[in-house]
Design a protein around this motif. Structure first.
Motif, PDB file in Angstrom:
ATOM      1  N   LEU A   5     -14.976   4.553  -3.271  1.00 37.13           N
ATOM      2  CA  LEU A   5     -15.634   3.944  -4.333  1.00 37.13           C
ATOM      3  C   LEU A   5     -14.837   3.126  -5.055  1.00 37.13           C
ATOM      4  O   LEU A   5     -13.591   3.439  -5.337  1.00 37.13           O
ATOM      5  CB  LEU A   5     -16.149   5.476  -5.379  1.00 37.13           C
ATOM      6  CG  LEU A   5     -16.896   6.428  -4.503  1.00 37.13           C
ATOM      7  CD1 LEU A   5     -16.809   7.640  -5.403  1.00 37.13           C
ATOM      8  CD2 LEU A   5     -18.178   6.017  -4.496  1.00 37.13           C
ATOM      9  N   ILE A   6     -15.268   1.886  -5.265  1.00 41.73           N
ATOM     10  CA  ILE A   6     -14.529   0.899  -5.901  1.00 41.73           C
ATOM     11  C   ILE A   6     -15.374   0.556  -7.238  1.00 41.73           C
ATOM     12  O   ILE A   6     -16.486  -0.120  -7.153  1.00 41.73           O
ATOM     13  CB  ILE A   6     -14.462  -0.540  -4.915  1.00 41.73           C
ATOM     14  CG1 ILE A   6     -13.775  -0.074  -3.572  1.00 41.73           C
ATOM     15  CG2 ILE A   6     -13.687  -1.389  -5.774  1.00 41.73           C
ATOM     16  CD1 ILE A   6     -13.963  -0.975  -2.668  1.00 41.73           C
ATOM     17  N   LYS A   7     -14.874   0.722  -8.303  1.00 38.94           N
ATOM     18  CA  LYS A   7     -15.292   0.378  -9.615  1.00 38.94           C
ATOM     19  C   LYS A   7     -14.321   0.272 -10.747  1.00 38.94           C
ATOM     20  O   LYS A   7     -13.601   1.133 -10.729  1.00 38.94           O
ATOM     21  CB  LYS A   7     -16.351   1.486  -9.812  1.00 38.94           C
ATOM     22  CG  LYS A   7     -17.351   1.388 -11.376  1.00 38.94           C
ATOM     23  CD  LYS A   7     -18.835   1.581 -10.986  1.00 38.94           C
ATOM     24  CE  LYS A   7     -19.676   1.454 -12.109  1.00 38.94           C
ATOM     25  NZ  LYS A   7     -19.580  -0.007 -12.628  1.00 38.94           N
ATOM     26  N   GLY A   8     -14.474  -0.638 -11.421  1.00 36.16           N
ATOM     27  CA  GLY A   8     -13.408  -0.768 -12.495  1.00 36.16           C
ATOM     28  C   GLY A   8     -13.725   0.167 -13.855  1.00 36.16           C
ATOM     29  O   GLY A   8     -12.695   0.480 -14.514  1.00 36.16           O
ATOM     30  N   ALA A  30     -10.981   3.192  -5.858  1.00 35.99           N
ATOM     31  CA  ALA A  30     -10.071   2.081  -6.357  1.00 35.99           C
ATOM     32  C   ALA A  30     -10.396   1.459  -7.521  1.00 35.99           C
ATOM     33  O   ALA A  30     -11.890   1.400  -7.658  1.00 35.99           O
ATOM     34  CB  ALA A  30      -9.951   1.019  -5.274  1.00 35.99           C
ATOM     35  N   LYS A  31      -9.793   1.112  -8.422  1.00 36.58           N
ATOM     36  CA  LYS A  31     -10.038   0.606  -9.664  1.00 36.58           C
ATOM     37  C   LYS A  31     -10.187  -0.920  -9.976  1.00 36.58           C
ATOM     38  O   LYS A  31     -10.713  -1.358 -10.961  1.00 36.58           O
ATOM     39  CB  LYS A  31      -9.184   1.247 -10.775  1.00 36.58           C
ATOM     40  CG  LYS A  31      -9.381   2.878 -10.953  1.00 36.58           C
ATOM     41  CD  LYS A  31      -8.334   3.279 -11.812  1.00 36.58           C
ATOM     42  CE  LYS A  31      -8.324   4.863 -11.784  1.00 36.58           C
ATOM     43  NZ  LYS A  31      -7.533   5.273 -10.566  1.00 36.58           N
ATOM     44  N   ASP A  32      -9.467  -1.637  -8.996  1.00 38.28           N
ATOM     45  CA  ASP A  32      -9.603  -3.148  -9.014  1.00 38.28           C
ATOM     46  C   ASP A  32      -9.756  -3.682  -7.927  1.00 38.28           C
ATOM     47  O   ASP A  32      -9.307  -2.979  -6.691  1.00 38.28           O
ATOM     48  CB  ASP A  32      -8.400  -3.569 -10.045  1.00 38.28           C
ATOM     49  CG  ASP A  32      -7.082  -3.027  -9.540  1.00 38.28           C
ATOM     50  OD1 ASP A  32      -6.652  -2.972  -8.315  1.00 38.28           O
ATOM     51  OD2 ASP A  32      -6.217  -2.803 -10.094  1.00 38.28           O
ATOM     52  N   ALA A  36      -8.203  -1.959  -3.996  1.00 32.13           N
ATOM     53  CA  ALA A  36      -9.474  -1.801  -2.805  1.00 32.13           C
ATOM     54  C   ALA A  36      -8.946  -2.314  -2.013  1.00 32.13           C
ATOM     55  O   ALA A  36      -9.397  -1.915  -0.628  1.00 32.13           O
ATOM     56  CB  ALA A  36     -10.901  -2.446  -3.419  1.00 32.13           C
ATOM     57  N   THR A  37      -8.295  -3.536  -1.923  1.00 27.41           N
ATOM     58  CA  THR A  37      -7.796  -4.425  -0.779  1.00 27.41           C
ATOM     59  C   THR A  37      -6.901  -3.569   0.006  1.00 27.41           C
ATOM     60  O   THR A  37      -6.828  -3.490   1.071  1.00 27.41           O
ATOM     61  CB  THR A  37      -7.340  -5.816  -1.096  1.00 27.41           C
ATOM     62  OG1 THR A  37      -8.376  -6.507  -1.738  1.00 27.41           O
ATOM     63  CG2 THR A  37      -6.569  -6.649   0.049  1.00 27.41           C
ATOM     64  N   LEU A  38      -5.956  -3.161  -0.711  1.00 28.77           N
ATOM     65  CA  LEU A  38      -4.831  -2.144  -0.051  1.00 28.77           C
ATOM     66  C   LEU A  38      -5.442  -0.960   0.655  1.00 28.77           C
ATOM     67  O   LEU A  38      -5.170  -0.709   1.828  1.00 28.77           O
ATOM     68  CB  LEU A  38      -4.035  -1.633  -1.042  1.00 28.77           C
ATOM     69  CG  LEU A  38      -2.806  -0.836  -0.615  1.00 28.77           C
ATOM     70  CD1 LEU A  38      -1.859  -1.643   0.424  1.00 28.77           C
ATOM     71  CD2 LEU A  38      -2.074  -0.452  -1.697  1.00 28.77           C
ATOM     72  N   GLY A  56      -9.430  -8.778 -11.149  1.00 26.84           N
ATOM     73  CA  GLY A  56      -8.628  -9.300 -10.015  1.00 26.84           C
ATOM     74  C   GLY A  56      -9.326 -10.146  -8.954  1.00 26.84           C
ATOM     75  O   GLY A  56      -8.721 -10.547  -7.954  1.00 26.84           O
ATOM     76  N   GLY A  57     -10.761  -9.866  -8.726  1.00 31.86           N
ATOM     77  CA  GLY A  57     -11.659 -10.367  -7.946  1.00 31.86           C
ATOM     78  C   GLY A  57     -12.911  -9.930  -7.745  1.00 31.86           C
ATOM     79  O   GLY A  57     -13.463  -9.207  -8.675  1.00 31.86           O
ATOM     80  N   ASN A  58     -13.656 -10.605  -6.835  1.00 29.77           N
ATOM     81  CA  ASN A  58     -15.110 -10.329  -6.755  1.00 29.77           C
ATOM     82  C   ASN A  58     -15.291  -9.355  -5.595  1.00 29.77           C
ATOM     83  O   ASN A  58     -14.864  -9.408  -4.460  1.00 29.77           O
ATOM     84  CB  ASN A  58     -15.826 -11.660  -6.653  1.00 29.77           C
ATOM     85  CG  ASN A  58     -17.350 -11.399  -6.509  1.00 29.77           C
ATOM     86  OD1 ASN A  58     -17.919 -10.868  -5.739  1.00 29.77           O
ATOM     87  ND2 ASN A  58     -17.914 -11.946  -7.479  1.00 29.77           N
TER      88      ASN A  58
END
Length: 107
Positions: A5-8, A30-32, A36-38, A56-58
């Protein structure tokens, strides 16, 4: 099944983790963009739920990176953008579904 789950937004992210954990999913978060990339480059997930607007990105860029690496995982896009063009773009990049905010967890 393993879910990323990727959400800020921390409170909504915690709600999502709680909800999916009770349905039997193993949830990571992942919070950013960088986190998430890692995680995407290090671990394998059955499904990924990602927000488009990340610190930090889209999120759309993450979809492009995932598909470029030939990672076969389901991707659900969360976005406040409701236009057909935005939805079609997300699906064409490799998203499997597109939910507009606000949404209900049951969706």
């Amino acid at each position: 099944m393993k879910l990323l789950l990727i959400k800020g937004e921390k409170s909504r992210l915690e709600e999502m983790v709680d909800y999916f954990s009770t349905t039997g999913w193993v949830c990571e978060q992942a919070k950013d963009f960088d986190e998430a990339t890692l995680k995407i480059s290090t671990y394998t997930y059955d499904n990924i739920v990602l927000d488009v607007d990340l610190q930090g990105g889209n999120g759309m860029e993450l979809i492009s990176r995932i598909r470029a690496r030939k990672i076969d995982t389901g991707i659900v896009i969360l976005s406040g953008k409701k236009s057909i063009a935005d939805k079609v773009n997300g699906l064409n990049l490799g998203g499997d579904d597109y939910l507009t905010k606000p949404f209900h967890l049951e969706e």
